[in-house]
Design a protein around this motif. Structure first.
Motif, mmCIF file in Angstrom:
data_model
loop_
_atom_site.group_PDB
_atom_site.id
_atom_site.type_symbol
_atom_site.label_atom_id
_atom_site.label_comp_id
_atom_site.label_asym_id
_atom_site.label_seq_id
_atom_site.Cartn_x
_atom_site.Cartn_y
_atom_site.Cartn_z
ATOM 1 N N GLN A 26 37.707 43.067 38.196
ATOM 2 C CA GLN A 26 36.862 43.936 37.382
ATOM 3 C C GLN A 26 37.611 45.230 37.063
ATOM 4 O OE1 GLN A 26 34.781 41.469 36.562
ATOM 5 N NE2 GLN A 26 33.011 42.807 36.619
ATOM 6 N N PHE A 27 37.684 45.514 35.781
ATOM 7 C CA PHE A 27 38.333 46.716 35.242
ATOM 8 C C PHE A 27 37.456 47.909 35.624
ATOM 9 C CE2 PHE A 27 39.063 48.953 30.920
ATOM 10 C CZ PHE A 27 40.277 49.474 31.299
ATOM 11 N N SER A 28 38.032 48.898 36.263
ATOM 12 C CA SER A 28 37.169 49.974 36.718
ATOM 13 C C SER A 28 37.926 51.273 36.901
ATOM 14 C CB SER A 28 36.533 49.514 38.037
ATOM 15 O OG SER A 28 36.066 50.584 38.779
ATOM 16 N N TYR B 267 36.666 51.306 44.232
ATOM 17 C CA TYR B 267 37.599 50.214 44.541
ATOM 18 C C TYR B 267 37.330 49.656 45.934
ATOM 19 C CZ TYR B 267 40.509 51.503 40.511
ATOM 20 O OH TYR B 267 40.968 51.757 39.247
ATOM 21 N N LEU B 268 37.133 50.560 46.891
ATOM 22 C CA LEU B 268 36.880 50.100 48.261
ATOM 23 C C LEU B 268 35.584 49.282 48.296
ATOM 24 C CD1 LEU B 268 37.991 53.331 50.153
ATOM 25 C CD2 LEU B 268 39.173 51.126 50.177
ATOM 26 N N GLN C 42 35.685 41.082 45.542
ATOM 27 C CA GLN C 42 36.585 41.098 44.397
ATOM 28 C C GLN C 42 38.004 40.878 44.919
ATOM 29 O OE1 GLN C 42 36.083 43.717 40.992
ATOM 30 N NE2 GLN C 42 38.076 44.595 41.377
ATOM 31 N N THR C 43 38.830 40.171 44.122
ATOM 32 C CA THR C 43 40.127 39.781 44.680
ATOM 33 C C THR C 43 41.313 40.495 44.057
ATOM 34 O OG1 THR C 43 39.994 37.831 43.243
ATOM 35 C CG2 THR C 43 39.376 37.537 45.523
ATOM 36 N N GLY C 44 41.081 41.374 43.104
ATOM 37 C CA GLY C 44 42.172 42.157 42.538
ATOM 38 C C GLY C 44 41.607 43.439 41.959
ATOM 39 N N LEU C 45 42.471 44.438 41.744
ATOM 40 C CA LEU C 45 41.998 45.687 41.153
ATOM 41 C C LEU C 45 42.520 45.809 39.728
ATOM 42 C CD1 LEU C 45 42.568 48.220 44.074
ATOM 43 C CD2 LEU C 45 40.397 47.225 43.333
ATOM 44 N N GLN D 113 43.665 32.625 34.061
ATOM 45 C CA GLN D 113 44.156 32.862 35.423
ATOM 46 C C GLN D 113 43.398 33.996 36.119
ATOM 47 O OE1 GLN D 113 46.464 31.530 33.045
ATOM 48 N NE2 GLN D 113 45.958 29.856 34.432
ATOM 49 N N SER D 114 42.840 34.901 35.327
ATOM 50 C CA SER D 114 42.010 35.944 35.930
ATOM 51 C C SER D 114 40.966 36.361 34.912
ATOM 52 C CB SER D 114 42.844 37.136 36.400
ATOM 53 O OG SER D 114 43.441 37.792 35.314
ATOM 54 N N LEU D 115 39.928 37.013 35.394
ATOM 55 C CA LEU D 115 38.774 37.262 34.524
ATOM 56 C C LEU D 115 38.078 38.563 34.880
ATOM 57 C CD1 LEU D 115 36.790 36.125 32.350
ATOM 58 C CD2 LEU D 115 35.634 34.888 34.191
ATOM 59 N N HIS D 116 37.703 39.291 33.839
ATOM 60 C CA HIS D 116 36.791 40.432 33.975
ATOM 61 C C HIS D 116 35.519 40.084 33.245
ATOM 62 C CE1 HIS D 116 35.385 44.727 33.593
ATOM 63 N NE2 HIS D 116 34.780 44.179 32.558
#
Lengths: 133, 533
Positions: free
Chosen positions: B62-64, B76-77, B84-87, B336-339
């Motif tokens: 998720q873009f944040s 983020y934390l 969530q698996t990536g930043l 491969q990844s998604l927001h």
């Protein structure tokens, strides 16, 4: 024939998302208005100067970044200083209801939020310009 | 997408959002002669891996970013604690435009559309308590990308993480800025030199990092059709390959690290076909046009995001449903990844509640729907295969036209992609005005009283906080050292040497984003576009 309504479509602030501004500019042009588009990243000073030089009756601002509360009051103040209070100012973009109410208090004639139809904007300008004419 | 509103026997012209005609029914005759090898096999139309999501689910990213680095760090934390698996870092407009929080034009914009980053100190705070060895980080930054990436690398150094362990993605895609999003600073050619500096530096020193994310997302958000998104993005990718090769880098030394980013919009099947066509065109182009021999250079790896521009202000809860369908299309397209966007994003940056629902949407698709269990389950569908082939054909036609113009930079300079997008976006808006294109809650099924939504407000003290921190930093740091670093960077920028090592020295000395970009402004000049209406 009635003279064509002259409109300045302006994109203030740092944001580059100009899809809305361009669609509006084209729609107003298709509705028979004379449209001047400022391009991106205009300061309130640049917009007011362009409005003065181009002798427009309407300024349409497109703001999506949330910076409207900093930009619009400054521009309204400049318009007053230059005695251009009669220019109709419209703001379009992501403007929360409570901010829209504040902008109207400053003299903004209308705020168009997402989903507003092009027809509604054209109609608003036509009738507002007729009233002030 | 034009659907009849009542029952009718009169012929109706069905077409995709890109205007591709849709027949009444599709049969074997529509795919006669089409060969589509299984997933994991060249040209990867059906996916880049043999087992696709059986082997590994997509990364939920998720873009944040909003307000101060302190506040974004807390978000983020939270997201990491929710599975969530990536930043993915969203920067504010001053940062994206290479201005510090204390620049005059930053007034009113600090922290509004993303997090405000002026110096390495801000970046250290952003990743406090998040070991960079254990998380992949995507950063959406373009013109100042080398500076922000240098800050990221410097944070890794301070955390004691070896660069060889770092993995993530830098957007660093300047071409789509001229085409669509317009967050450019310098003219195209010096900008391309900086992009290539980053690609080369990553290849040599940060081998697991994607130094670029070639993005169709913003092209689509600017109003393009799916076909235009596909064509312009791939042609941008080819431009980066050509600049890398012209730098003297063997194509297989950097091409495996090029990554992509596509939009997932409303027209379900067309979106799925777009992802499939993208992989096929890229694989064939890399092998046949650029002579890549490493199969990793042929595989188009992509991130996807649901379409922000499809979200409505009216009846905002419907946005959850739109996002679900779009996310499903991206998954069926083999991303491969998604927001996934949040329901309240036509109003503001998402609230924590809204972003949690968006993340849960992906989790429901991943763990409950059964959709990820089979690679490319739609492969072999007469309709999907024929639509994929038609999108490929139309995209290749655009690519040929841009080749004839001499490549993407001349095409941009003559306003070609910009004009195509402006026309498409005007036509789309026109179709909404006439009601040909229905948007639920906007021009159909309208409700007049709606419950107000609680949205995230950006603390107005964010700007003051950032200004204060920056002023303190500027008095605390070794300003003579900063000056020396900027002077050396100025001479490197004017020459041909890779700028990255010198940008790194400058950020380590706490030179700011604005100071470093000012050096480039001085040497490269700034770009102003001729607006296309």
């Amino acid at each position: 024939m009635e003279p064509r309504i002259r409109v300045l479509v302006a994109k203030p602030g740092l944001d580059g998302h100009d899809r809305g501004a361009k669609v509006i500019a084209r729609a107003l042009r298709d509705a028979g208005m004379e449209v001047i588009y400022t391009g991106l990243r205009q300061t309130p000073e640049m917009i007011v100067n362009a409005a003065l030089q181009e002798d427009v009756q309407v300024i349409g601002l497109s703001i999506l970044s949330g910076a409207h509360n900093a930009i619009v009051p400054r521009m309204m103040e400049l318009l007053r200083e230059k005695g251009m209070d009669d220019v109709l100012v419209l703001v379009g973009g992501i403007i929360p209801d409570e901010d829209a109410a504040e902008l109207k208090k400053l003299g903004v004639a209308a705020v168009f939020q997402p989903g507003a139809s092009l027809e509604a904007i054209v109609d608003f300008i036509r009738s507002a310009v007729k009233q002030t004419a | 997408m034009a659907k009849p509103t009542g029952t009718t026997t009169a012929p109706v012209d069905f077409k995709t959002l890109s205007g591709i005609p849709v027949e009444t029914v599709y049969t074997a005759a529509d795919v006669a002669g089409l060969e589509v090898p299984p997933p994991g096999e060249f040209p990867y139309t059906r996916g880049i891996h043999e087992s696709m999501y059986q082997g590994k689910l997509w990364t939920m990213r998720q873009f944040s970013g909003f307000a101060t680095p302190e506040e974004t760090n807390r978000r983020y934390l939270y997201l990491l604690s929710q599975g969530q698996t990536g930043l993915s870092v969203a920067f504010d407009l001053p940062t994206l435009m290479g201005y510090d929080a204390d620049h005059a034009t930053a007034e009113g914009e600090v922290g509004k559309c993303g997090v405000s980053i002026s110096s390495l100190e801000d970046m250290e705070i952003l990743f406090r308590g998040i070991p960079l060895s254990g998380v992949t980080v995507s950063m959406t930054i373009n013109s100042p990308a080398p500076v922000i990436w240098a800050m990221y690398l410097a944070v890794a150094e301070k955390q004691g993480v070896d660069w060889s362990q770092l993995s993530g993605t830098l957007q660093n895609d300047i071409l789509k800025e001229y085409i669509a999003q317009k967050e450019y600073i310098f003219p195209p050619r010096p900008s391309m030199r900086l992009v290539t500096d980053v690609i080369e530096y990553a290849m040599r020193h940060v081998p697991r990092f994607n130094p670029i994310s070639i993005s169709g997302y913003h092209i689509r958000e600017a109003g393009s059709t799916a076909v235009q998104e596909l064509a312009f993005t791939l042609r941008d990718g080819m431009e980066y390959v050509e600049w890398g090769v012209a730098r003297g880098l063997p194509v297989d030394s950097f091409a495996p690290r090029l990554s992509f980013f596509f939009n997932a919009h409303n027209d379900f099947f067309e979106e799925i076909a777009k992802f499939r066509a993208a992989r096929k065109i890229w694989a064939e182009t890399m092998r046949d046009r650029y002579g890549a021999k490493d199969e990793r250079s042929w595989k188009l790896r992509t991130h996807a995001q649901t379409a922000g521009c499809s979200l409505t202000w009216q009846q905002p809860y419907n946005n959850i449903v739109r996002t679900t369908l779009q996310a499903l299309a991206a998954v069926l397209g083999g991303t491969q990844s998604l927001h996934t966007n949040s329901l309240d994003e036509a109003y503001a940056l998402p609230s924590e509640h809204a972003v949690t629902i968006a993340l849960r949407t992906q989790q429901v698709i991943a763990y409950e729907s059964g959709v990820p269990d089979v690679p490319d389950p739609l492969g072999g569908s007469y309709f999907i295969e024929s639509l994929t082939a038609e999108m490929e054909r139309e995209a290749r036609e655009y690519i040929r036209r841009i080749d004839h113009m001499g490549g993407m930079i001349p095409a941009i300079e003559r306003g070609f992609p910009q004009t195509e997008i402006a026309n498409a976006s005007y036509e789309y808006q026109h179709s909404i005005e006439t009601g040909e294109q229905k948007i639920v809650g906007v021009n159909a099924f309208v409700e007049h009283s709606e419950e107000p939504l609680e949205v995230l407000g950006i603390d107005p003290s964010a700007q003051g906080h950032q200004l204060e921190k920056l002023a303190k930093l500027k008095s605390r740091r070794d300003n003579a050292k900063v000056e020396a670093c900027l002077t050396s960077l100025r001479s490197v920028a004017a020459g041909r040497e890779n700028t990255m090592p010198h940008i790194l020295d400058a950020v380590r000395a706490y030179a700011t984003v604005g100071e470093i970009c000012d050096v480039f402004r001085e040497v490269f000049g700034v770009y102003t576009e001729t607006s296309v209406l």
